[in-house]
Design a protein around this motif. Sequence first.
Motif, mmCIF file in Angstrom:
data_model
loop_
_atom_site.group_PDB
_atom_site.id
_atom_site.type_symbol
_atom_site.label_atom_id
_atom_site.label_comp_id
_atom_site.label_asym_id
_atom_site.label_seq_id
_atom_site.Cartn_x
_atom_site.Cartn_y
_atom_site.Cartn_z
ATOM 1 N N VAL A 272 0.493 -1.053 0.095
ATOM 2 C CA VAL A 272 0.337 0.103 -0.172
ATOM 3 C C VAL A 272 0.717 1.459 -0.322
ATOM 4 O O VAL A 272 1.895 1.191 1.153
ATOM 5 N N ILE A 273 0.577 1.967 -1.356
ATOM 6 C CA ILE A 273 1.471 3.050 -0.671
ATOM 7 C C ILE A 273 0.297 4.625 0.035
ATOM 8 O O ILE A 273 1.659 4.854 0.890
ATOM 9 N N ASP A 274 -0.105 4.632 -0.201
ATOM 10 C CA ASP A 274 -1.074 5.303 0.538
ATOM 11 C C ASP A 274 -2.087 4.327 1.210
ATOM 12 O O ASP A 274 -3.205 4.153 0.856
ATOM 13 N N GLY A 275 -1.580 4.288 2.333
ATOM 14 C CA GLY A 275 -2.370 3.372 3.357
ATOM 15 C C GLY A 275 -3.135 3.354 4.544
ATOM 16 O O GLY A 275 -2.576 2.823 5.253
ATOM 17 N N ASN A 276 -3.414 4.739 4.438
ATOM 18 C CA ASN A 276 -3.778 5.191 5.879
ATOM 19 C C ASN A 276 -5.458 5.429 6.059
ATOM 20 O O ASN A 276 -5.848 6.081 5.696
ATOM 21 N N PHE A 277 -5.463 4.795 7.163
ATOM 22 C CA PHE A 277 -7.294 5.064 7.297
ATOM 23 C C PHE A 277 -7.081 5.839 8.965
ATOM 24 O O PHE A 277 -6.105 5.821 9.240
ATOM 25 N N ILE A 278 -8.169 7.514 9.013
ATOM 26 C CA ILE A 278 -8.064 7.882 9.675
ATOM 27 C C ILE A 278 -9.366 8.697 10.665
ATOM 28 O O ILE A 278 -10.173 9.117 9.467
ATOM 29 N N ASN A 279 -9.184 8.292 11.727
ATOM 30 C CA ASN A 279 -11.023 8.271 12.510
ATOM 31 C C ASN A 279 -11.361 9.593 11.888
ATOM 32 O O ASN A 279 -10.546 10.736 12.818
ATOM 33 N N GLY A 280 -12.489 9.714 12.111
ATOM 34 C CA GLY A 280 -12.247 11.489 11.373
ATOM 35 C C GLY A 280 -13.110 11.744 10.258
ATOM 36 O O GLY A 280 -13.974 12.687 9.583
ATOM 37 N N TYR A 371 -4.524 12.514 13.098
ATOM 38 C CA TYR A 371 -2.924 13.439 12.275
ATOM 39 C C TYR A 371 -2.605 14.604 12.629
ATOM 40 O O TYR A 371 -3.110 15.854 13.308
ATOM 41 N N SER A 372 -1.620 15.219 12.615
ATOM 42 C CA SER A 372 -1.442 16.582 12.968
ATOM 43 C C SER A 372 -1.636 17.512 11.036
ATOM 44 O O SER A 372 -0.438 16.534 10.627
ATOM 45 N N ASP A 373 -1.466 18.732 10.859
ATOM 46 C CA ASP A 373 -1.141 19.282 9.922
ATOM 47 C C ASP A 373 -0.568 20.565 10.062
ATOM 48 O O ASP A 373 -0.662 21.620 11.295
ATOM 49 N N ALA A 419 14.041 12.167 5.868
ATOM 50 C CA ALA A 419 14.432 10.610 5.654
ATOM 51 C C ALA A 419 13.935 9.742 6.412
ATOM 52 O O ALA A 419 13.703 9.179 5.725
ATOM 53 N N ILE A 420 13.322 10.050 7.772
ATOM 54 C CA ILE A 420 13.353 9.295 8.527
ATOM 55 C C ILE A 420 11.689 8.403 8.837
ATOM 56 O O ILE A 420 10.835 8.020 8.673
ATOM 57 N N SER A 421 11.142 9.848 9.752
ATOM 58 C CA SER A 421 9.797 10.053 9.256
ATOM 59 C C SER A 421 8.865 10.335 8.186
ATOM 60 O O SER A 421 9.612 10.290 7.486
ATOM 61 N N ASP A 422 7.351 9.470 8.398
ATOM 62 C CA ASP A 422 6.491 9.440 6.719
ATOM 63 C C ASP A 422 5.833 10.549 7.330
ATOM 64 O O ASP A 422 5.617 11.162 8.241
ATOM 65 N N ALA A 566 -2.395 26.752 0.198
ATOM 66 C CA ALA A 566 -2.155 25.591 1.572
ATOM 67 C C ALA A 566 -1.497 24.210 0.954
ATOM 68 O O ALA A 566 -1.908 23.074 1.538
ATOM 69 N N LEU A 567 -0.462 24.627 1.454
ATOM 70 C CA LEU A 567 0.662 24.138 1.221
ATOM 71 C C LEU A 567 1.282 23.389 2.694
ATOM 72 O O LEU A 567 1.729 24.043 3.815
ATOM 73 N N THR A 568 0.767 22.453 2.603
ATOM 74 C CA THR A 568 1.153 21.534 4.056
ATOM 75 C C THR A 568 1.342 21.116 4.178
ATOM 76 O O THR A 568 1.237 19.867 3.762
ATOM 77 N N LYS A 569 2.180 20.362 5.737
ATOM 78 C CA LYS A 569 2.914 19.259 6.027
ATOM 79 C C LYS A 569 1.905 18.150 6.958
ATOM 80 O O LYS A 569 2.105 18.622 8.216
ATOM 81 N N ARG A 570 1.366 16.428 6.530
ATOM 82 C CA ARG A 570 0.627 16.238 7.660
ATOM 83 C C ARG A 570 1.664 15.447 8.640
ATOM 84 O O ARG A 570 1.467 14.271 7.229
ATOM 85 N N THR A 571 2.043 15.312 9.130
ATOM 86 C CA THR A 571 1.815 14.550 10.389
ATOM 87 C C THR A 571 1.084 13.101 11.427
ATOM 88 O O THR A 571 0.368 13.836 11.662
ATOM 89 N N TYR A 572 1.662 11.852 10.970
ATOM 90 C CA TYR A 572 0.474 10.894 11.361
ATOM 91 C C TYR A 572 0.523 10.873 12.760
ATOM 92 O O TYR A 572 1.910 10.249 13.003
ATOM 93 N N ILE A 573 -0.483 10.450 13.996
ATOM 94 C CA ILE A 573 -0.356 10.268 15.142
ATOM 95 C C ILE A 573 -0.510 8.630 15.453
ATOM 96 O O ILE A 573 -2.107 8.554 14.770
#
Length: 573
Positions: A272-280, A371-373, A419-422, A566-573
């Motif tokens: 899965v390349i884009d493989g996240n389900f997020i609550n909400g 996640y946080s934007d 390079a480490i975090s997604d 809306a140039l935004t970086k999203r980090t998943y929690i």
Amino acid sequence: MSTDKTILKSWFVTAAKPTQDQFWAWMDSYYHKNELLSMNSIYGLENILANKAEASALQYLAVKDGSNIENPEQWKDKLDITLLDSNKANKDATELSPENVEAWRGTLGVGNLPKKNIATNDGEDDDGNPISGTSYTKEQSDEKYYKKVDAQYFNSNYVLLADGTPKAAGDLGKNIANSSLTSVAGAGMTLGSAYTWNTAGQYFYITGLADKVNESSYSNVMLQNASGQLGYGNLTQLFMKFPESMTVTQRNDWISKMNVDIANTYLQLITVIDGNFINGTTDSVITIYGLNINRLQGLDQVTMELIGPDGNPVPDNMFDVISYSVNNNSELAVSFHFEPSYIFMTGEYTLKVIRKLVILGEIGITAYNSYSDQVMSDSEFNIINNGLTEATYSNGILNVSGVTSGANAIMKSINPLPAISDYDIMYSISGTFIGANWGAADQSRSLYFYSGLSLGAGTSVHIGGQAVPIYGQLGLNRAGSFRIMSGVAQALGYNVESTGSVQLAISLKIDIQKRGQRYKVVIYKQDDDSLLYAGLFNNTNNDPMYFYTQFVKSGYGASMSSTLTALTKRTYI
């Protein structure tokens, strides 16, 4: 004193009200259970008792078994049976004189037989003929059989056959080929250790079994391993595991022979390349990389099932697969919609791609709680303006405009991206890309862009999207939206055309996702959110990646402008 029944009945009729005296007279006419009856009150009892014998007279009577007879000799005289004692024969033949014995032998017809050690052999054969032959005495039998068997066979481990030959008891029953075995109720055999039945290449038959194909309780089948050991397994589970033991070629052949028209649709869903389900989040696009994905194109009756981390299917009323798309790079993008009331369980979901009840492939999809934007700050970028009227970035928005043909502006991250975090980098680009045509192709005006991630030094886009003009014949301009993958641009099939002096725009949403070494670009049309492209770039060398966007003005004439928002970086929690 009693009252006549007729009078009593007349007192107790419908609507009558008997008096106290009448009630008492009714009760006095009958006996109460607590009153004792006299013998004179029972009709005929006195006459019955008068005809009975007195108890004292019974002592002179003899009982049936004679147990109370005190003078048996007097009884014998009276019955004239005294002489029976001297003439009787005892059961054991005692008291018989020699003359009595001869008399009995004559009467029984055995007078000619020897008087001891004799066995008779009188009878008939199967045809009714009389049997006559020699019967042996004990001494004769011992001489013929027992005394001819060696002493070593005098124990329970041997049996004597009809011809007098001893046979080891342990050998009995070994040859079932010459036996006809029939079980009885309750019979069976329980093994105490491993048991081998070697057919030595001969056919082995079990016949007469009942047909249980329509009985649901018969769901197991017999299995055998390479050494011949037998076991059993559930038929349904065996069927589901059957493809796992095959090669890809065997699986495709097996699917073809199932006659469900899917011989060319076997899938290998690799990752899965884009493989996240997020609550909400009610709408999600899951992008899957694999082999033979493009064979889904044009197929009917394709459905998708989603299994939760707990092993249970997600209810149909909680989600829908809105659409899916396939591209030439064997990638499947599935668009999901979930009901707002559905709460994701953290962990891995399983997506199953199904056609005509056959699972074509399945893949795991991870779900997160949140996640946080964060808007990418001004300090992260350098803006290089080469002749445009405007090129400014602030709080996630880049504005560009210009008049001069060939002028351009570059926006590049100062440092390589982590390079480490997604992460995901998301933004939109919109504006006027098609200029008016004043009669010559070189007069066509456009403001086009290249935007995405740059590999290494960061001098060109390696993964991302672009929109550039495509010049046509006189009087016609076309602009196409493209994706960029490792420096090669490929058309998405999303075009706008301008004829005459009409100015049109191409507006895109771009989502660049990092998952380990894999980078993914997803491009949507901004006006209807339709998926244009989802592609993969694998950074196997772990080269540094930079955000890179370039706008270029072409053609002559009036000023044109475009906006990156809306140039935004999203980090998943």
